[in-house]
Scaffold this motif. Structure first.
Motif, PDB file in Angstrom:
ATOM      1  N   UNK A 240       8.846  -7.042   2.808  1.00  0.00           N
ATOM      2  CA  UNK A 240       7.826  -7.880   3.446  1.00  0.00           C
ATOM      3  C   UNK A 240       7.614  -7.456   4.899  1.00  0.00           C
ATOM      4  N   UNK A 241       8.707  -7.138   5.607  1.00  0.00           N
ATOM      5  CA  UNK A 241       8.577  -6.692   6.991  1.00  0.00           C
ATOM      6  C   UNK A 241       7.791  -5.388   7.073  1.00  0.00           C
ATOM      7  N   UNK A 242       8.070  -4.477   6.142  1.00  0.00           N
ATOM      8  CA  UNK A 242       7.347  -3.210   6.124  1.00  0.00           C
ATOM      9  C   UNK A 242       5.858  -3.431   5.865  1.00  0.00           C
ATOM     10  N   UNK A 243       5.558  -4.343   4.948  1.00  0.00           N
ATOM     11  CA  UNK A 243       4.156  -4.645   4.642  1.00  0.00           C
ATOM     12  C   UNK A 243       3.460  -5.235   5.863  1.00  0.00           C
ATOM     13  N   UNK A 244       4.138  -6.129   6.581  1.00  0.00           N
ATOM     14  CA  UNK A 244       3.556  -6.731   7.780  1.00  0.00           C
ATOM     15  C   UNK A 244       3.285  -5.692   8.860  1.00  0.00           C
ATOM     16  N   UNK A 245       4.037  -4.595   8.845  1.00  0.00           N
ATOM     17  CA  UNK A 245       3.849  -3.524   9.827  1.00  0.00           C
ATOM     18  C   UNK A 245       2.848  -2.476   9.360  1.00  0.00           C
ATOM     19  N   UNK A 246       2.262  -2.691   8.192  1.00  0.00           N
ATOM     20  CA  UNK A 246       1.285  -1.743   7.665  1.00  0.00           C
ATOM     21  C   UNK A 246       1.901  -0.505   7.054  1.00  0.00           C
ATOM     22  N   UNK A 247       3.147  -0.618   6.557  1.00  0.00           N
ATOM     23  CA  UNK A 247       3.848   0.544   6.024  1.00  0.00           C
ATOM     24  C   UNK A 247       3.915   0.582   4.498  1.00  0.00           C
ATOM     25  N   UNK A 248       3.253  -0.343   3.838  1.00  0.00           N
ATOM     26  CA  UNK A 248       3.385  -0.452   2.377  1.00  0.00           C
ATOM     27  C   UNK A 248       3.063   0.844   1.647  1.00  0.00           C
ATOM     28  N   UNK A 249       2.044   1.561   2.075  1.00  0.00           N
ATOM     29  CA  UNK A 249       1.658   2.782   1.386  1.00  0.00           C
ATOM     30  C   UNK A 249       2.487   3.990   1.756  1.00  0.00           C
ATOM     31  N   UNK A 250       3.365   3.833   2.760  1.00  0.00           N
ATOM     32  CA  UNK A 250       4.141   4.973   3.257  1.00  0.00           C
ATOM     33  C   UNK A 250       5.638   4.858   2.978  1.00  0.00           C
ATOM     34  N   UNK A 251       6.123   3.631   2.898  1.00  0.00           N
ATOM     35  CA  UNK A 251       7.564   3.406   2.785  1.00  0.00           C
ATOM     36  C   UNK A 251       7.888   2.736   1.453  1.00  0.00           C
ATOM     37  N   UNK A 252       8.811   3.339   0.718  1.00  0.00           N
ATOM     38  CA  UNK A 252       9.279   2.798  -0.563  1.00  0.00           C
ATOM     39  C   UNK A 252      10.723   2.336  -0.409  1.00  0.00           C
ATOM     40  N   UNK A 253      11.041   1.194  -1.029  1.00  0.00           N
ATOM     41  CA  UNK A 253      12.406   0.664  -1.000  1.00  0.00           C
ATOM     42  C   UNK A 253      12.845   0.378  -2.434  1.00  0.00           C
ATOM     43  N   UNK A 254      13.474   1.339  -3.085  1.00  0.00           N
ATOM     44  CA  UNK A 254      13.819   1.190  -4.500  1.00  0.00           C
ATOM     45  C   UNK A 254      15.093   0.406  -4.780  1.00  0.00           C
ATOM     46  N   UNK A 255      15.828  -0.015  -3.730  1.00  0.00           N
ATOM     47  CA  UNK A 255      17.126  -0.650  -3.933  1.00  0.00           C
ATOM     48  C   UNK A 255      18.230   0.394  -3.993  1.00  0.00           C
ATOM     49  N   UNK A 256      19.410  -0.065  -4.443  1.00  0.00           N
ATOM     50  CA  UNK A 256      20.567   0.829  -4.511  1.00  0.00           C
ATOM     51  C   UNK A 256      20.366   1.885  -5.579  1.00  0.00           C
ATOM     52  N   UNK A 257      20.705   3.142  -5.262  1.00  0.00           N
ATOM     53  CA  UNK A 257      20.597   4.247  -6.205  1.00  0.00           C
ATOM     54  C   UNK A 257      21.985   4.752  -6.573  1.00  0.00           C
ATOM     55  N   UNK A 258      22.159   5.113  -7.842  1.00  0.00           N
ATOM     56  CA  UNK A 258      23.401   5.730  -8.284  1.00  0.00           C
ATOM     57  C   UNK A 258      23.518   7.143  -7.748  1.00  0.00           C
ATOM     58  N   UNK A 259      24.649   7.770  -8.010  1.00  0.00           N
ATOM     59  CA  UNK A 259      24.916   9.106  -7.460  1.00  0.00           C
ATOM     60  C   UNK A 259      23.889  10.133  -7.923  1.00  0.00           C
ATOM     61  N   UNK A 260      23.539  10.103  -9.209  1.00  0.00           N
ATOM     62  CA  UNK A 260      22.571  11.072  -9.722  1.00  0.00           C
ATOM     63  C   UNK A 260      21.182  10.838  -9.137  1.00  0.00           C
TER      64      UNK A 260
END
Length: 380
Positions: A240-260
């Motif tokens: 939500x903070x990223x969206x408020x800063x206008x970063x929605x189309x540039x920044x992805x937040x997929x959550x925790x990623x496994x090693x692979x």
């Protein structure tokens, strides 16, 4: 009879390959950077035929009931090992806060059972955590570290804390910088916007608020880039903070990623950023070096033992969004600088932070501990 059998077991001859059990809060999958490191260690050990097991001392998420049951299970597992595999080394990974409270109990069991045990300190500011505790707790913590067969520190800062603040004998202290597996040579991507990656818990301590401010900074506004901020924590809040800063189309937040998944992400990245306020030695920084990424981080913990500013990475001041934005903008716009940092980062990793070198040092440590007679078994 049982205590005599346990004492006799510690007089067995040293093995060619040590049998090891790691104790990790959350295990390899839910233990954050500690779990990721132990996962790398155990996978590498098993490839070589060594016996490394992992026991979760906390559970995937902390709760008093779950944590207590996990801890009891860990103690019972340790007691079983002491009978069926008396020379097994118990490698206990410890941080501050609740981790220390659990390990006070676990190491007391190790001492009473007469187990070989190592304490491996992973913490971003153990001195402050120690200072906040009562005199009684401080005394117990000092005793816990002083009675271990060996104590492992991530870098010089923690080595000093262990030696001076906690009174650990210098002869039983070793420094072992973290390590990561070799992902292979990095493929240079041409013609695509540079990809910036962040690996770690989305939090203030990791510098995520100023990272978002830096990415939305005017110096980054008209540049071509993309970013992936991968980690657990309050992901939705930061989206939500990223969206408020206008970063929605540039920044992805997929959550925790496994090693692979982390390896796949870094393979297509160009820049690794970690603007932390406090660290021990961040696994993310080593992941960046191993993949030959241009690493941007802060001079905290043992980072200055790993990164040479302008040579194999870039340091920015803690909490300085303008300096962070300027560093990222320079790397985004100058492929030659990225290429220089990439080559030096990869070479530095191969020379100092490979799994092979790390495992050789660990095996030597385990052999040294196994060779020592134990006479601490107590029936009290």
């Amino acid at each position: 009879m049982l205590m005599k059998a346990l004492a006799d077991g510690h007089q067995m001859a040293m093995r060619n390959t040590a049998s090891v059990r790691h104790y990790v809060p959350g295990g390899c999958e839910n233990g954050g950077g500690i779990g990721r490191l132990v996962g790398y260690i155990t996978s590498t050990a098993k490839e070589g035929g060594a016996d490394h097991a992992v026991t979760d001392t906390r559970g995937p998420r902390w709760s008093a009931a779950t944590s207590s049951l996990r801890l009891l299970g860990a103690i019972l597992t340790m007691a079983k090992d002491r009978i069926v595999d008396p020379t097994r080394i118990h490698h206990i990974h410890i941080a501050g806060r609740g981790s220390t409270s659990r390990k006070l109990i676990l190491t007391e069991a190790a001492h009473l059972l007469g187990c070989f045990h190592i304490l491996h300190l992973h913490d971003y500011d153990y001195a402050s955590d120690f200072a906040a505790r009562s005199p009684r707790q401080q005394s117990l913590i000092r005793r816990m570290f002083q009675r271990a067969d060996c104590v492992v520190a991530l870098g010089q800062r923690d080595h000093m804390i262990l030696a001076t603040l906690l009174g650990v004998d210098e002869h039983r202290l070793v420094i072992a910088h973290n390590c990561v597996p070799d992902p292979g040579a990095h493929n240079v991507r041409a013609g695509e916007p540079p990809l910036i990656v962040f690996l770690g818990r989305l939090s203030e301590r990791k510098g995520v608020p100023e990272l978002l401010l830096a990415l939305s900074h005017p110096v980054m506004k008209d540049l071509r880039w993309r970013a992936v901020l991968a980690g657990d924590g309050p992901v939705e809040d930061y989206r939500r903070k990223a969206a408020d800063m206008g970063l929605s189309g540039l920044v992805e937040m997929p959550g925790w990623l496994g090693a692979d998944e982390t390896r796949a992400l870094c393979a297509r990245a160009d820049i690794l950023v970690l603007p932390s306020h406090a660290e021990g030695l961040a696994m993310a920084v080593l992941e960046g070096l191993s993949h030959g990424l241009a690493v941007v981080t802060t001079r905290v913990g043992a980072h200055d033992e790993v990164i040479s500013d302008g040579e194999n990475g870039v340091f920015v001041p803690v909490g300085d969004k303008d300096a962070l934005a300027a560093a990222l903008a320079r790397l985004v716009t100058d492929p030659d600088i990225r290429s220089h940092l990439s080559a030096r980062a990869r070479a530095h990793y191969l020379s100092h932070f490979s799994m092979k070198a790390y495992m050789r040092s660990m095996e030597k440590l385990y052999e040294t501990i196994s060779a020592q007679p134990q006479a601490r078994v107590s029936a009290q």
